[in-house]
Design a protein around this motif. Structure first.
Motif, PDB file in Angstrom:
ATOM      1  N   UNK A  32       0.825  -1.207   0.000  1.00 46.91           N
ATOM      2  CA  UNK A  32       0.000   0.000   0.000  1.00 46.91           C
ATOM      3  C   UNK A  32       0.865   1.266   0.000  1.00 46.91           C
ATOM      4  N   UNK A  33       2.181   1.099  -0.050  1.00 44.53           N
ATOM      5  CA  UNK A  33       3.072   2.257  -0.094  1.00 44.53           C
ATOM      6  C   UNK A  33       3.386   2.824   1.276  1.00 44.53           C
ATOM      7  N   UNK A  34       3.160   2.038   2.341  1.00 41.08           N
ATOM      8  CA  UNK A  34       3.413   2.535   3.703  1.00 41.08           C
ATOM      9  C   UNK A  34       4.898   2.580   4.024  1.00 41.08           C
ATOM     10  N   UNK A  35       5.268   3.499   4.903  1.00 41.43           N
ATOM     11  CA  UNK A  35       6.667   3.603   5.320  1.00 41.43           C
ATOM     12  C   UNK A  35       6.858   3.001   6.709  1.00 41.43           C
ATOM     13  N   UNK A  36       5.760   2.750   7.419  1.00 42.42           N
ATOM     14  CA  UNK A  36       5.865   2.257   8.789  1.00 42.42           C
ATOM     15  C   UNK A  36       6.131   3.377   9.780  1.00 42.42           C
ATOM     16  N   UNK A  37       6.087   4.624   9.318  1.00 46.46           N
ATOM     17  CA  UNK A  37       6.380   5.758  10.210  1.00 46.46           C
ATOM     18  C   UNK A  37       5.162   6.653  10.455  1.00 46.46           C
ATOM     19  N   UNK A  38       4.068   6.393   9.730  1.00 47.57           N
ATOM     20  CA  UNK A  38       2.905   7.290   9.781  1.00 47.57           C
ATOM     21  C   UNK A  38       2.377   7.533  11.188  1.00 47.57           C
ATOM     22  N   UNK A  39       2.156   6.465  11.940  1.00 50.43           N
ATOM     23  CA  UNK A  39       1.572   6.645  13.272  1.00 50.43           C
ATOM     24  C   UNK A  39       2.600   7.139  14.288  1.00 50.43           C
ATOM     25  N   UNK A  40       3.886   6.846  14.050  1.00 52.53           N
ATOM     26  CA  UNK A  40       4.926   7.410  14.923  1.00 52.53           C
ATOM     27  C   UNK A  40       4.917   8.939  14.763  1.00 52.53           C
ATOM     28  N   UNK A  41       4.758   9.394  13.526  1.00 53.70           N
ATOM     29  CA  UNK A  41       4.682  10.838  13.266  1.00 53.70           C
ATOM     30  C   UNK A  41       3.437  11.419  13.948  1.00 53.70           C
ATOM     31  N   UNK A  42       2.293  10.729  13.816  1.00 54.70           N
ATOM     32  CA  UNK A  42       1.054  11.199  14.453  1.00 54.70           C
ATOM     33  C   UNK A  42       1.258  11.326  15.961  1.00 54.70           C
ATOM     34  N   UNK A  43       1.864  10.322  16.565  1.00 51.09           N
ATOM     35  CA  UNK A  43       2.064  10.335  18.015  1.00 51.09           C
ATOM     36  C   UNK A  43       2.895  11.554  18.444  1.00 51.09           C
ATOM     37  N   UNK A  44       3.980  11.809  17.705  1.00 57.66           N
ATOM     38  CA  UNK A  44       4.827  12.952  18.060  1.00 57.66           C
ATOM     39  C   UNK A  44       4.076  14.272  17.900  1.00 57.66           C
ATOM     40  N   UNK A  45       3.269  14.377  16.850  1.00 55.32           N
ATOM     41  CA  UNK A  45       2.511  15.625  16.642  1.00 55.32           C
ATOM     42  C   UNK A  45       1.499  15.809  17.775  1.00 55.32           C
ATOM     43  N   UNK A  46       0.796  14.739  18.131  1.00 53.84           N
ATOM     44  CA  UNK A  46      -0.205  14.832  19.198  1.00 53.84           C
ATOM     45  C   UNK A  46       0.476  15.217  20.521  1.00 53.84           C
ATOM     46  N   UNK A  47       1.626  14.614  20.791  1.00 50.55           N
ATOM     47  CA  UNK A  47       2.338  14.935  22.039  1.00 50.55           C
ATOM     48  C   UNK A  47       2.772  16.393  22.062  1.00 50.55           C
ATOM     49  N   UNK A  48       3.265  16.864  20.930  1.00 51.36           N
ATOM     50  CA  UNK A  48       3.715  18.263  20.886  1.00 51.36           C
ATOM     51  C   UNK A  48       2.549  19.212  21.135  1.00 51.36           C
TER      52      UNK A  48
END
Ligand code: ADP
Length: 271
Positions: free
Chosen positions: A220-236
């Protein structure tokens, strides 16, 4: 326990007494191990498409294969897809390190999420090529803005809605909701009608490169980093992330963000 790391420092005090100091380094060791794993994973993720591209270049250099226009076109398409995969990965790595670098700087703008959801919705809807997931947005009126970083919140929505489209079944809708909860937090939820996520995977989803089904994610073209990025944005943004999923039915990911309450104008005191 085996997971504990202590460092022992031995010295002498001014009076000649021996001093033994034990320093708990468990946290530092865990952080260091994560960093080493991360670099190893990222390198491996880049090496695979790179090796494939080099292999195809070599084959195209071969006179017989390189002369056949059909073979050329097919190989170029594969090379293009592999290069795009590397590009997506590098872009996600850059995003992740930028967001991490800004961890301690609080976002300071009022962001209207209803407008942002509308924008992301049309961008993602237009970008669909084969699959056809409708994106149905239900936006409660009069939801206050959040204090945020507009570009990062846009990326967060891209990743969440993009995942719902990737892992939702074809021709099923993705539902995006925006409302204010009784505690005054602004909530956004993204619901898909997909295969769902088994409970044992849920706590690990926001780890870098964690994938439930690596083959499916890559296809599906995933990088495996999408939700890690989401988590960092939500925390910030001093927010919270919640995953509710039923295998075979679908997944709802909810983000809770603090509302931006504008400072009251100084009351005029009448005498
Ligand atoms: P990826 O690029 O692989 O999608 P993510 O970090 O965005 O990486 O997600 C990590 C993993 O979580 C995915 O590989 C997938 O297995 C799972 N996942 C994420 N979102 C969903 C969803 N909406 N439905 C089912 N599985 C999901």
């Amino acid at each position: 326990t085996l997971d504990q790391h202590w460092e022992m420092h031995v010295g002498r005090a001014a009076g000649g007494q021996r001093i033994v100091q034990l320093v708990d380094q468990t946290g530092n060791y865990a952080a260091e191990r994560m960093r080493v794993d991360f670099v190893a994973n990222a390198s491996h993720e880049l090496r695979t498409p790179l090796a494939s591209i080099l292999g195809y270049i070599e084959t195209l250099g071969d006179e017989k294969a390189g002369a056949d226009p059909e073979v050329r076109a097919r190989f170029l398409k594969i090379m293009f897809d592999e290069a795009r995969r590397m590009q997506r990965l590098v872009e996600d790595l850059i995003s992740l390190s930028r967001i991490e670098a800004e961890k301690y700087r609080l976002p300071d703008r009022a962001v209207d999420l209803a407008a942002l959801i509308g924008e992301v919705r049309s961008e993602l809807f237009d970008a669909q090529d084969v699959r056809s997931n409708d994106i149905v947005a239900t936006l409660e009126s009069a939801v206050p803005p959040v204090i945020g970083d507009r570009a990062q919140l846009s990326q967060m929505l891209h990743n969440l809605i993009g995942n719902a489209m990737k892992y939702g079944r074809a021709n099923t809708p993705v539902a995006v909701k925006l409302w204010r909860d009784p505690a005054g937090m602004v909530r956004i939820s993204v619901t898909d009608e997909g295969e769902g996520i088994a409970p044992e995977h849920v706590p690990r989803l926001t780890e870098r490169f964690y994938r439930v089904d690596p083959g499916r994610s890559r296809a599906a073209g995933g990088t495996g980093l999408g939700l890690a990025i989401v988590k960092h944005i939500v925390e910030r943004h001093r927010g919270r992330l919640d995953v509710a999923s039923i295998v075979g039915t679908g997944t709802t990911i909810t983000v809770m963000l603090p509302a931006h309450i504008p400072a009251q104008a100084d009351p005029v005191i009448k005498r």
